[in-house]
Write an enzyme that holds these catalytic residues in place. Sequence first.
Site, PDB file in Angstrom:
ATOM      1  N   HIS A 165      -2.326 -10.779  11.175  1.00 14.46           N
ATOM      2  CA  HIS A 165      -1.832  -9.450  10.825  1.00 14.46           C
ATOM      3  C   HIS A 165      -1.654  -8.690  12.131  1.00 14.46           C
ATOM      4  O   HIS A 165      -2.581  -8.620  12.962  1.00 14.46           O
ATOM      5  CB  HIS A 165      -2.819  -8.729   9.911  1.00 14.46           C
ATOM      6  CG  HIS A 165      -2.531  -7.260   9.784  1.00 14.46           C
ATOM      7  ND1 HIS A 165      -1.352  -6.791   9.259  1.00 14.46           N
ATOM      8  CD2 HIS A 165      -3.252  -6.161  10.143  1.00 14.46           C
ATOM      9  CE1 HIS A 165      -1.359  -5.470   9.286  1.00 14.46           C
ATOM     10  NE2 HIS A 165      -2.502  -5.066   9.819  1.00 14.46           N
ATOM     11  N   THR A 186       3.068   3.072  16.272  1.00 13.12           N
ATOM     12  CA  THR A 186       2.620   1.818  15.659  1.00 13.12           C
ATOM     13  C   THR A 186       3.143   1.665  14.234  1.00 13.12           C
ATOM     14  O   THR A 186       2.637   0.851  13.466  1.00 13.12           O
ATOM     15  CB  THR A 186       1.078   1.721  15.644  1.00 13.12           C
ATOM     16  OG1 THR A 186       0.539   2.767  14.827  1.00 13.12           O
ATOM     17  CG2 THR A 186       0.523   1.840  17.050  1.00 13.12           C
ATOM     18  N   CYS A 194      -3.347  -3.319   4.234  1.00 12.75           N
ATOM     19  CA  CYS A 194      -2.418  -4.380   4.620  1.00 12.75           C
ATOM     20  C   CYS A 194      -2.760  -5.738   4.022  1.00 12.75           C
ATOM     21  O   CYS A 194      -2.102  -6.730   4.331  1.00 12.75           O
ATOM     22  CB  CYS A 194      -2.378  -4.497   6.141  1.00 12.75           C
ATOM     23  SG  CYS A 194      -2.037  -2.940   6.979  1.00 12.75           S
ATOM     24  N   SER A 225      -7.365  -2.552   6.201  1.00  7.91           N
ATOM     25  CA  SER A 225      -8.428  -1.588   6.458  1.00  7.91           C
ATOM     26  C   SER A 225      -9.170  -1.231   5.185  1.00  7.91           C
ATOM     27  O   SER A 225      -8.667  -1.349   4.080  1.00  7.91           O
ATOM     28  CB  SER A 225      -7.840  -0.324   7.093  1.00  7.91           C
ATOM     29  OG  SER A 225      -7.417  -0.568   8.415  1.00  7.91           O
ATOM     30  N   GLU A 280       0.830  -1.198   0.000  1.00  4.54           N
ATOM     31  CA  GLU A 280       0.000   0.000   0.000  1.00  4.54           C
ATOM     32  C   GLU A 280       0.869   1.255   0.000  1.00  4.54           C
ATOM     33  O   GLU A 280       0.349   2.372   0.110  1.00  4.54           O
ATOM     34  CB  GLU A 280      -0.926   0.007   1.209  1.00  4.54           C
ATOM     35  CG  GLU A 280      -0.218   0.090   2.548  1.00  4.54           C
ATOM     36  CD  GLU A 280      -1.183   0.325   3.701  1.00  4.54           C
ATOM     37  OE1 GLU A 280      -1.465   1.511   3.985  1.00  4.54           O
ATOM     38  OE2 GLU A 280      -1.631  -0.654   4.298  1.00  4.54           O
ATOM     39  N   ASN A 331       4.733  -2.514  12.738  1.00  2.00           N
ATOM     40  CA  ASN A 331       3.779  -2.866  11.692  1.00  2.00           C
ATOM     41  C   ASN A 331       4.454  -2.800  10.325  1.00  2.00           C
ATOM     42  O   ASN A 331       5.017  -1.767   9.945  1.00  2.00           O
ATOM     43  CB  ASN A 331       2.579  -1.918  11.734  1.00  2.00           C
ATOM     44  CG  ASN A 331       1.406  -2.433  10.933  1.00  2.00           C
ATOM     45  OD1 ASN A 331       1.489  -3.439  10.239  1.00  2.00           O
ATOM     46  ND2 ASN A 331       0.287  -1.733  11.034  1.00  2.00           N
ATOM     47  N   LYS A 341      -5.918  -9.724  22.229  1.00  2.00           N
ATOM     48  CA  LYS A 341      -7.363  -9.514  22.149  1.00  2.00           C
ATOM     49  C   LYS A 341      -7.967 -10.368  21.032  1.00  2.00           C
ATOM     50  O   LYS A 341      -9.039 -10.962  21.192  1.00  2.00           O
ATOM     51  CB  LYS A 341      -7.680  -8.045  21.900  1.00  2.00           C
ATOM     52  CG  LYS A 341      -7.197  -7.091  22.977  1.00  2.00           C
ATOM     53  CD  LYS A 341      -7.513  -5.656  22.604  1.00  2.00           C
ATOM     54  CE  LYS A 341      -6.958  -4.668  23.612  1.00  2.00           C
ATOM     55  NZ  LYS A 341      -7.258  -3.264  23.239  1.00  2.00           N
TER      56      LYS A 341
END
Length: 484
Positions: free
Chosen positions: A258, A169, A126, A368, A94, A334, A267
């Site tokens: 990812h 991040t 991503c 996203s 991207e 990331n 989480k």
Amino acid sequence: MLASQYSSESDNPHHFGILAIESYIPKLYVAQSDLEIHDNVPQGKYTIGLGQLNMAVVSDREDINSVSLTVVQNLLERNNIDPSRIARVEVGTETIIDKSKSVKSVLMPLFYPNSNIEGIDTTNACYGATNALFNTMNYLQSSAYDGTSLCIVVAADIAVYKAGSARPTGGAGAVAMLIGPGADLVFEPKLRVTHIEHAYDFYKPDLHSEFPEVDGPATVECYLRGIDTCYSRYLDHFEKLTGETKVNALTFPYALFHTPYNKLISKAYGRFFYNDLLRHPDSFPPELATTYASTDPRTTYFDKNLEKAMVDHSKAHFKSHVGPGLLLAQNVGNMYCASLYGTLCSLLSTTAPQDLAGKRVLLFSYGSGLASSMFSMRFRNAPESLHASLDVASRLASRTRVEATEYERLMALREKTHNVRSYVPVTLVEPEKFWDGTFVLEEVDQKFRRRYSRVGGRGVGVHGGEKVHVNGKVNGVNGVNGVH
């Protein structure tokens, strides 16, 4: 038939899969603990709150073309791959520096004189590399495939953010995978599901900037919704194909995600168990089943009590099922399209090959906007060669740490010089800043054409797709000393 015995032999009789894999990370990094001090935030905000230790740093010498050139050339060299055998190359990224010319086209000099190579770039946040991988799998199983040629999938990105809460991040890196028949790590073509919807959680509408627009809460919700939807669909699909019942998170020895930041993955893995609870509440402790069995997943994305309960319940399994894949992500940050495949590199590097033989790996890809998929691969044999080619821990330990102030200076430099013409990078090409064999940007000329050379005088340079110097021989037009 037990799920652990399920075989995709009938769907993949030629054992199409990953024959070789290569990762690239920049040599410079900044410690998240240093950024906490520099940003004047509470100690632990990044290291505990995000679960991150370090973050890759890129100067004005590296762009999406250079990192892709580096990882592909290293893949070819370290595995003695004959470029004439490559029939398809597709790049997932991207990181856009040209609205028309593909990164794949910039890679073509590495395969000279072979120009009969299909594939192009694939873009959606991503997720692009996963779509490139699916496209390659489809090609291998089609009548277009000749039965002997090989393919390469490239996942590469530079993740940078404007100053603020999202900046820690970031990260950067690339992964290149050689795909073909007879692999130890094989695809399971029928075991994949997808969830795609329209969302504005993270996007890049400003083509004059590297920085995205980010809605933090929305992107977390979208990510978890992708987890819930894909996991539930995958289990339904898996049970239908295998005849197995009560398949759950522990059916799969390894789960890779990812990984924007590590805390999110605990989480995400907890959501596996939450979905298992919704499917089979009788398999959970009564206090959990009574409290959560009737909840609607769409209302729980920010339910801290549920989150803690599921993270605590899954913690005993997280270290063995998910932890082996997180080394790169925790220390590089990331990598966008390369993030998921960086977790695969970490798993291969940190786990003994004999412990992987016969095991299935569940992978979750997210981009996203949003696009998400869940699919699986299986280790047909112990992946000795894949393990031997990756020494992630050693590479991470050999990097150069920069101060937070130097990181901010380099970020300001990238912002100032993004999308400029007639520019010569100012960062010095020095051993402590770049690995031997790294491609670096030499110049952007008045027509925005980019010229690259390779650190260490290893005889490869690229200029505008017109000139290339490979293995001591000049191919194309007038090359001098590998820098044109």
